[in-house]
Enzyme design. Structure first.
Site, PDB file in Angstrom:
ATOM      1  N   CYS A 344     -26.855 -21.486 -19.363  1.00  0.00           N
ATOM      2  CA  CYS A 344     -25.400 -21.503 -19.537  1.00  0.00           C
ATOM      3  C   CYS A 344     -24.741 -22.865 -19.299  1.00  0.00           C
ATOM      4  O   CYS A 344     -23.885 -23.265 -20.110  1.00  0.00           O
ATOM      5  CB  CYS A 344     -24.751 -20.412 -18.701  1.00  0.00           C
ATOM      6  N   ARG A 373     -37.963 -20.287 -12.947  1.00  0.00           N
ATOM      7  CA  ARG A 373     -37.385 -19.850 -11.680  1.00  0.00           C
ATOM      8  C   ARG A 373     -38.509 -19.599 -10.685  1.00  0.00           C
ATOM      9  O   ARG A 373     -39.532 -19.020 -11.045  1.00  0.00           O
ATOM     10  CB  ARG A 373     -36.561 -18.577 -11.856  1.00  0.00           C
ATOM     11  N   GLN A 391     -35.579 -16.891 -22.627  1.00  0.00           N
ATOM     12  CA  GLN A 391     -34.532 -15.898 -22.827  1.00  0.00           C
ATOM     13  C   GLN A 391     -34.024 -15.932 -24.273  1.00  0.00           C
ATOM     14  O   GLN A 391     -33.969 -16.996 -24.883  1.00  0.00           O
ATOM     15  CB  GLN A 391     -33.344 -16.174 -21.903  1.00  0.00           C
ATOM     16  N   ASP A 393     -31.079 -16.058 -25.236  1.00  0.00           N
ATOM     17  CA  ASP A 393     -29.806 -16.291 -24.578  1.00  0.00           C
ATOM     18  C   ASP A 393     -28.706 -16.567 -25.590  1.00  0.00           C
ATOM     19  O   ASP A 393     -28.947 -17.180 -26.633  1.00  0.00           O
ATOM     20  CB  ASP A 393     -29.937 -17.485 -23.630  1.00  0.00           C
ATOM     21  N   HIS A 395     -24.193 -17.407 -25.714  1.00  0.00           N
ATOM     22  CA  HIS A 395     -22.910 -17.530 -25.034  1.00  0.00           C
ATOM     23  C   HIS A 395     -21.814 -17.567 -26.084  1.00  0.00           C
ATOM     24  O   HIS A 395     -21.872 -18.359 -27.029  1.00  0.00           O
ATOM     25  CB  HIS A 395     -22.871 -18.781 -24.157  1.00  0.00           C
ATOM     26  N   LYS A 475     -19.195  -6.813 -15.880  1.00  0.00           N
ATOM     27  CA  LYS A 475     -20.430  -6.971 -16.641  1.00  0.00           C
ATOM     28  C   LYS A 475     -20.847  -5.643 -17.238  1.00  0.00           C
ATOM     29  O   LYS A 475     -20.610  -4.589 -16.660  1.00  0.00           O
ATOM     30  CB  LYS A 475     -21.541  -7.485 -15.701  1.00  0.00           C
ATOM     31  N   HIS A 521     -21.551 -14.369 -21.393  1.00  0.00           N
ATOM     32  CA  HIS A 521     -23.003 -14.547 -21.327  1.00  0.00           C
ATOM     33  C   HIS A 521     -23.618 -13.261 -21.876  1.00  0.00           C
ATOM     34  O   HIS A 521     -23.293 -12.180 -21.388  1.00  0.00           O
ATOM     35  CB  HIS A 521     -23.477 -14.723 -19.881  1.00  0.00           C
TER      36      HIS A 521
END
Length: 648
Positions: A344, A373, A391, A393, A395, A475, A521
């Site tokens: 992000c 991570r 991911q 991912d 946004h 969320k 996100h």
């Protein structure tokens, strides 16, 4: 005492003296309810039957028919009963904590000797003795000094530390199961005999650091599962047997998909078969995202700590980050960077390049972002929980007024993908404002309303998770149910106005002034690694034909059919089917068994008859019957099946 008013689920209210307990309330209704009662809900909080009620409240009395409170109490009581059993068997063992989790509980113990499977059998037997004794469960509130003195006298240093960690002013509640005592918030059942003695099982032992801190003592954690009756326990055991057959680590070996080794903990070595699944799935997701209006970006793997400090991750997430120190040329001090744990902040940097107008919104950025991570070694699990992952991912930068429409669009996008991938049973959970948060109640009302309205507009209901949102916004979580009933939280959509603020993102509005965008996100699969593991286990390795890494093996019955087998393979490849030939000098039954174990969806056998007639003998995975088909017919059929669903 002054009277208080208690309101029941049917809307009726009655007056009681302040200090009345739910047990008293149940007894005032009927003797049968008093006998069946196990706990209560008071103003929505799970309440022990022994706890006093001192002000007006809503109340509901629970019995064993109420699954959620009943299972919570059964599992929590069993944690205490197990700890008592351990200390009765081995008085020198020190106890720590034992929370409820998943289908059961665990409890951590400090013991010099490791627990063995035989020990678990002994503990189970002792637990049943305690249950059958039907001993009362009592509770009291103690002062801090009294609790510390009590635990010091019994040489329980972990309990002393727990007492000292409880904030000043909070009650210290003690529970006794028979004559065994534990520090616990409760609630609990009223006597040990309320726990079903034939509906629990101790499953395994694992190591666990005290309070999850690797610098603290290593303890032994005993896990257990529990249900309301023996039938439910048996159903769980059957599911676990099926889960063992579907274990992605086992199938990964049999299908030659990947391996992991100690030189790269939490990292995956993808083999050609596994990487074919990965790239096929990624290609599918890329096409779907492009169709849905996303533009794909790629951001750096290693980023200076300054950006992580600005985003807030350095303070809140540093312990999970891999830090990289670099001696820059001519630098007076080392440059400190971190491998990115999420994408992000990088996406905000892309957004910040160049002036953005309200006409540019919504802007949907997507990245197959490789992240790293630090996960404790004990938490790693095959490709399901790793340290290096990618991911899917995305946004979405938008205005507040666009949140609802963009959320609805994403839910429809996600639904199509889950359907294509064979997951037709999934749910949505809406996590709402936590106690500690930023932003006004008015803003939170609007954001939560937008997400809820988007779910309804997309045709889906949702469960509300009160107080479980992030401090900066609500969320949505999307949870799949697999073929054997397990649930997997995969997709997410998180509303965030905090990160754009921290990193200076803005756009020019219709009024000519600068405004902060809202950042959504969102992820559909979560990580490719974990989702592929879920796919493998959901299908038991029998992946959808278009995703299978080895779609067809053409195997010969006699060596004279070798050339024809190669011709069949070439024809299939030309039609877009992944095919290979097996012309080894082995018996056909041996070849079929081997490729079936490797979960090859279609095996085509060819012998003298097939060569002469230009046919193949077709055997599909999981089917005992074979069928003889003309070559052009099976090629057309398999070519259609090999086409990804978005291209069909």
């Amino acid at each position: 005492m002054a009277p208080i008013s208690l309101t029941f689920p049917d809307g009726n209210s009655r007056e009681f003296d302040a200090g009345v307990t739910p047990a008293d309330v149940a007894a005032s209704i009927s003797n049968s309810l008093a006998k069946k009662a196990i706990s209560a809900s008071v103003n929505g909080q799970h309440w022990d039957l022994q706890w006093p009620i001192n002000e007006d409240a809503s109340i509901a009395i629970h019995t064993m028919k109420d699954d959620e409170p009943a299972l919570e109490l059964i599992r929590h009581d069993l944690a205490h009963i197990m700890a008592r059993a351990v200390q009765e068997l081995w008085p020198d063992v020190k106890v720590t904590i034992g929370p409820v989790r998943d289908n059961g509980w665990f409890y951590d113990f400090d013991r010099e000797e490791p627990f063995t499977p035989e020990d678990l059998g002994q503990i189970e037997a002792k637990m049943k003795d305690i249950i059958n004794a039907r001993e009362p469960v009592k509770t009291e509130i103690w002062g801090r000094d009294e609790a510390i003195e009590y635990y010091k006298a019994r040489n329980e240093p972990f309990k002393v530390e727990l007492v000292n960690r409880i904030p000043e002013g909070e009650d210290l509640r003690m529970y006794w199961h028979g004559d065994w005592q534990d520090l616990c918030r409760g609630p609990h059942l009223q006597h040990t005999g309320q726990v079903p003695a034939d509906a629990f099982k101790l499953t395994h032992v694992a190591g666990a650091y005290w309070l999850g801190d690797s610098t603290r003592p290593m303890l032994q954690r005993i896990y257990g599962v529990a249900f309301k009756n023996r039938k439910d326990l048996k159903a769980w055991e059957v599911m676990m047997e099926e889960a063992a057959k579907r274990d992605h680590r086992k199938l990964g070996r049999e299908m030659d998909l990947f391996h992991m080794q100690e030189e790269a903990p939490g990292q995956i070595f993808w083999h050609p078969n596994g990487w074919k699944i990965y790239t096929t799935l990624q290609d599918y997701m890329r096409r779907q995202q492009e169709r849905d209006g996303y533009v794909e970006v790629n951001t750096p793997q290693v980023i200076d700590r300054k950006l992580w400090e600005a985003s807030g991750h350095w303070d809140k997430y540093q312990e999970n980050m891999f830090i990289v120190e670099v001696d820059e040329e001519h630098a007076r001090e080392k440059s400190i960077n971190a491998l990115k744990p999420m994408n992000c902040p990088g996406h905000v940097q892309v957004f910040n390049q160049g002036l953005k107008s309200y006409r540019d919104l919504p802007l949907r950025l997507a990245e197959f972002g490789s992240c790293n991570r630090y996960e404790p070694s004990g938490a790693l699990h095959g490709i399901m929980r790793v340290r290096g992952f990618t991911q899917d991912d995305g946004h979405i930068f938008c205005t507040e007024d666009q949140i609802e429409s963009e959320t609805k669009k994403f839910i429809s996008f996600l639904a199509k993908i889950y359907d294509d991938l064979g997951f037709h049973d999934w749910t949505i959970k809406l996590s709402t404002r936590p106690e500690k948060r930023i932003g006004s109640d008015e803003t939170w009302d609007k954001l939560e309303q937008s997400l809820g309205d988007a779910c309804h507009a997309a045709g889906y209901e949702f469960e509300v998770l009160e107080g479980e949102g992030a401090f900066y916004g609500p969320k949505l979580e999307f949870t799949l149910t697999d073929a054997i009933g397990r649930t997997w939280q995969c997709g997410t959509l998180q509303v965030d106005s905090n990160l754009p603020e921290r990193l200076g993102a803005s756009y020019i509005g219709a009024d000519g002034n600068k405004h902060r965008p809202v950042m959504l996100h969102r992820a559909t699969l979560g990580s490719f690694e974990r989702f592929i593991g879920i796919l493998i286990e959901n299908s038991a390795g029998h992946l959808p034909f278009w995703l299978a890494p080895r779609q067809v093996v053409v195997t010969t019955i006699i060596s004279e059919a070798d050339d024809y087998a190669q011709e069949v393979v070439a024809t299939l490849k030309a039609a877009g089917v992944r095919a290979e030939a097996d012309i080894r000098n082995e018996k056909i039954n041996y070849k079929v068994r081997e490729h079936s174990l490797g979960k090859v969806p279609v095996i085509l056998a060819v012998g003298a008859r097939e060569v002469e007639e230009k046919t193949v003998s077709v055997r599909r995975l999981g089917q005992k019957q074979t069928a003889v088909m003309a070559l052009d017919e099976i090629v057309a059929e398999l070519s259609k099946e090999a086409t990804p669903p978005d291209l069909a």
